[in-house]
Enzyme design. Structure first.
Site, PDB file in Angstrom:
ATOM      1  N   GLU A 438      34.590  38.124 132.641  1.00  0.00           N
ATOM      2  CA  GLU A 438      34.390  38.358 134.071  1.00  0.00           C
ATOM      3  C   GLU A 438      33.899  37.099 134.789  1.00  0.00           C
ATOM      4  O   GLU A 438      33.611  37.121 135.973  1.00  0.00           O
ATOM      5  CB  GLU A 438      33.436  39.533 134.303  1.00  0.00           C
ATOM      6  CG  GLU A 438      32.153  39.499 133.515  1.00  0.00           C
ATOM      7  CD  GLU A 438      31.307  40.765 133.709  1.00  0.00           C
ATOM      8  OE1 GLU A 438      31.602  41.591 134.589  1.00  0.00           O
ATOM      9  OE2 GLU A 438      30.310  40.905 132.968  1.00  0.00           O
ATOM     10  N   ASP A 462      33.779  41.334 138.882  1.00  0.00           N
ATOM     11  CA  ASP A 462      33.088  40.049 138.887  1.00  0.00           C
ATOM     12  C   ASP A 462      34.056  38.883 138.767  1.00  0.00           C
ATOM     13  O   ASP A 462      33.815  37.823 139.327  1.00  0.00           O
ATOM     14  CB  ASP A 462      32.050  40.001 137.753  1.00  0.00           C
ATOM     15  CG  ASP A 462      30.787  40.732 138.156  1.00  0.00           C
ATOM     16  OD1 ASP A 462      30.307  40.494 139.277  1.00  0.00           O
ATOM     17  OD2 ASP A 462      30.306  41.572 137.377  1.00  0.00           O
TER      18      ASP A 462
HETATM   19  C1  PEP Z   1      33.290  44.233 136.458  1.00  0.00           C
HETATM   20  O1  PEP Z   1      32.640  43.262 136.827  1.00  0.00           O
HETATM   21  O2  PEP Z   1      34.508  44.367 136.712  1.00  0.00           O
HETATM   22  C2  PEP Z   1      32.661  45.335 135.705  1.00  0.00           C
HETATM   23  C3  PEP Z   1      33.371  46.306 135.183  1.00  0.00           C
HETATM   24  O3  PEP Z   1      31.311  45.327 135.598  1.00  0.00           O
HETATM   25  P1  PEP Z   1      30.339  45.701 136.810  1.00  0.00           P
HETATM   26  O4  PEP Z   1      31.173  46.314 137.916  1.00  0.00           O
HETATM   27  O5  PEP Z   1      29.344  46.661 136.283  1.00  0.00           O
HETATM   28  O6  PEP Z   1      29.753  44.391 137.192  1.00  0.00           O
HETATM   29 MG    MG Z   2      30.719  42.924 135.967  1.00  0.00          MG
END
Ligand code: PEP
Ligand code: MG
Length: 577
Positions: A438, A462
């Protein structure tokens, strides 16, 4: 005179249509009941308030006496400060004057007093002292919770069954967890982006929601009639009869369509050419498991474990964490659960956390925080490993960016395993360890990460935020947050290919995976495993069942090479046509 009708436009973050009456959120992060008391109940109400203060004091003192040895050093000082605020007459006495003089209930009095205090803190020049308003809010929340556990004499004219729509300036992910237990038909906010954790929770609760309305909290009055269209991002205030009738029809149609989708629950998830596509669910808490089962998910591809740490001032110890993870693993009856290690920081701040940095999304977040707090990490790793003896548990590390972080994380996991062996506690020796891709640096080094790990999971929320330098929670740049940017798509495809080459499974667990308009695009980029909030799983499945890999791949490849947004829109329409 009929109330003036007008509409507001924002970002639709969760589909469906709700029709109901506005309920303006106070600044109190906990939604509080507000009503007038009969004079004869004032004495009882004052006693109820005093009891809640005493109960909160006992709770804080108890926490202070039982601070786990692995807790961050700040926790003790933080609890002392909360006890001090609790003892101050501004919190312990002033609300009683309001109850006496205005005959309002205790929760309402306390929330009003909190707002007055927060406003005073806002005027302080010194940034450190100004930020202490957060502590006032947290102490008040604790007292509010104690009060709400013991409701008072409710007035007879409160209609709790009417559909209420929460109108707030801003809501945090922690607020949303509380709202899971208070029924609202929809919520709308002035701030927030489509992939903020608040929006993600709204989607997982299948609650129509619109964010980034900017002025809703100021323009809408309590009890205004509202239509919330969570798909198109529109809020209509005090609609006339014909508009209302039109939206009632649309609401019915939405319900019929959602019901029809339920028929797909048990059909095999594969494309028209027979390519199997894994559809998993994202969860925040154990309560979400019912929705996972109702959607027919093949397991949990992302369990955001940090939600266990929100809305509390203490830390869940190893036993409590173990019980939660084990309960999820067992509830899944042999299907896999992917437990992500703590992803605190950015918009998910624990009250005892480190001081919020200027750029929290770039700060001590997720694995960075865990590596900086070895005691905290060790406790969680032991709890996850122990749960692996009770089901098919996989472990996922968030926000890895470098070789050093990966190596240190794996070392910490080995240490946790060794300590369990020493204690004679069981765990799955072969527990799969995965990493979230990410951060662009990780995507660019995906081949290396794939080699070292058992699986990869692409966090597109992210990945987009960090690739395009767009704060995912900031509504002022929300229009620039673009999952279709070819740089983002390139990183997604590169990661999928690196996984395939190394023979390691790759899934997407960001919001892109749950958007049915992007299903074919992701299939065309080579993705065969999706994880999303259960509420959108059947819509995505419908897309999978209608797709042919040979048809979608060439168009997806064209999208990857295209930089012109108009052409992108046309290509996407062709892909979904
Ligand atoms: C993301 O970043 O796509 C993810 C699944 O984690 P979070 O949304 O919890 O940051
Ligand atoms: Mg994330």
């Amino acid at each position: 005179m009929p109330a003036t009708s007008f509409s507001l436009h924002g970002i639709g973050v969760s589909g469906g249509i709700a029709i109901g009456y506005a309920h303006l959120a106070s600044n109190a992060r906990v939604e509080v009941p507000q009503y007038m008391l009969d004079r004869k109940y004032i004495k009882d109400e004052l006693a109820r308030f005093d009891e809640a203060i005493m109960a909160t004091r006992a709770e804080l003192e108890n926490l202070r006496e039982h601070i786990p040895s692995n807790a961050p050093a700040e926790l003790s000082a933080f609890l002392d400060m909360h006890l001090m605020f609790l003892g101050d007459s501004m919190i312990a006495e002033e609300p009683k004057r309001l109850i006496r003089e205005t005959q309002c209930n205790a929760e309402w009095a306390l929330a009003q007093q909190m707002e007055a205090l927060v406003a005073r803190f806002e005027e302080i020049d010194d940034p450190y002292l100004r930020s202490r308003q957060e502590d006032v809010v947290q102490v008040v929340q604790r007292v509010l919770k104690a009060l709400m556990g013991h409701p008072s004499h409710l007035p007879l004219d409160v209609d709790f069954d009417s559909e209420r729509i929460l109108v707030a300036h801003e809501l945090t992910p922690a607020d949303m967890v509380i709202f899971k237990n208070v029924h609202f038909a929809a919520f709308i906010t002035d701030l927030g982006g489509a992939t903020s954790h608040t929006a993600i929770l709204a989607r997982s609760m299948a609650m129509p929601s619109v964010m980034a309305l900017h002025t809703a909290r100021g323009l809408i009055r309590d009890h205004d009639l509202l239509i919330v269209d969570g798909r198109d991002g529109v809020v209509i205030v005090n609609p006339d009869e014909s508009v209302l009738a039109e939206y009632r029809l649309r609401q019915n149609q939405w319900r019929i369509d959602t019901d029809k989708l339920k028929r797909l629950k048990s059909s095999k998830s594969a494309t028209l050419d027979g390519t199997p596509v894994e559809l998993m669910a994202n969860i925040e808490l154990l309560d979400d498991i019912d929705a996972v089962k109702a959607a027919g998910a093949q397991g949990v591809g992302l369990f955001r474990s940090e939600f266990l740490f929100l809305n509390r001032d203490d830390l869940p110890d190893e036993e409590e964490q173990f019980e939660s993870y084990k309960a999820v693993a067992e509830a899944l009856d042999g299907k896999p659960v992917t437990i992500r290690t703590l992803d605190l920081g950015a918009d998910k701040q624990a009250p005892w956390g480190h001081t919020v940095a200027d750029n929290p999304a770039l700060g001590l977040r997720a694995i960075r925080l865990c590596l900086a707090e070895p005691g905290l990490f060790h406790t969680q790793l032991r709890a996850i490993l122990r749960a692996s003896a009770h089901g098919r548990v996989r472990m996922l590390i968030p926000m890895l960016a470098s070789f050093t972080e990966l190596r240190q994380s794996l070392q910490r996991i080995d240490e946790a395993k060794a300590s369990l062996r020493k204690d004679g506690l069981k765990f799955d020796e072969g527990i799969p360890i995965g990493g979230m891709i990410e951060v662009p640096a990780a995507a660019l080094s995906a081949a290396f990460f794939a080699e070292q790990l058992d699986f990869l999971s692409i966090g597109t929320n992210d990945l987009i935020q960090y690739t395009l330098a767009i704060d995912r929670a900031d509504d002022s740049v929300a229009h620039l947050y673009d999952p279709l940017n070819p740089a983002v798509l390139g990183l997604v495809q590169q990661t999928i290919r690196a996984g395939a080459k190394a023979g390691k499974p790759v899934s997407v667990c960001g919001e892109m995976a749950g958007d049915p308009l992007l299903t074919r695009l992701l299939l065309g980029l080579g993705l065969r495993s999706f994880s999303m909030h259960p509420a959108s799983l059947l819509q995505v499945k419908q897309q999978v069942l209608k797709s042919h890999i040979e048809d979608v791949t060439p168009i997806a490849q064209k999208l990857l090479k295209n930089i012109d947004p108009e052409k992108t829109a046309a290509l996407l329409a062709r892909l979904n046509g």
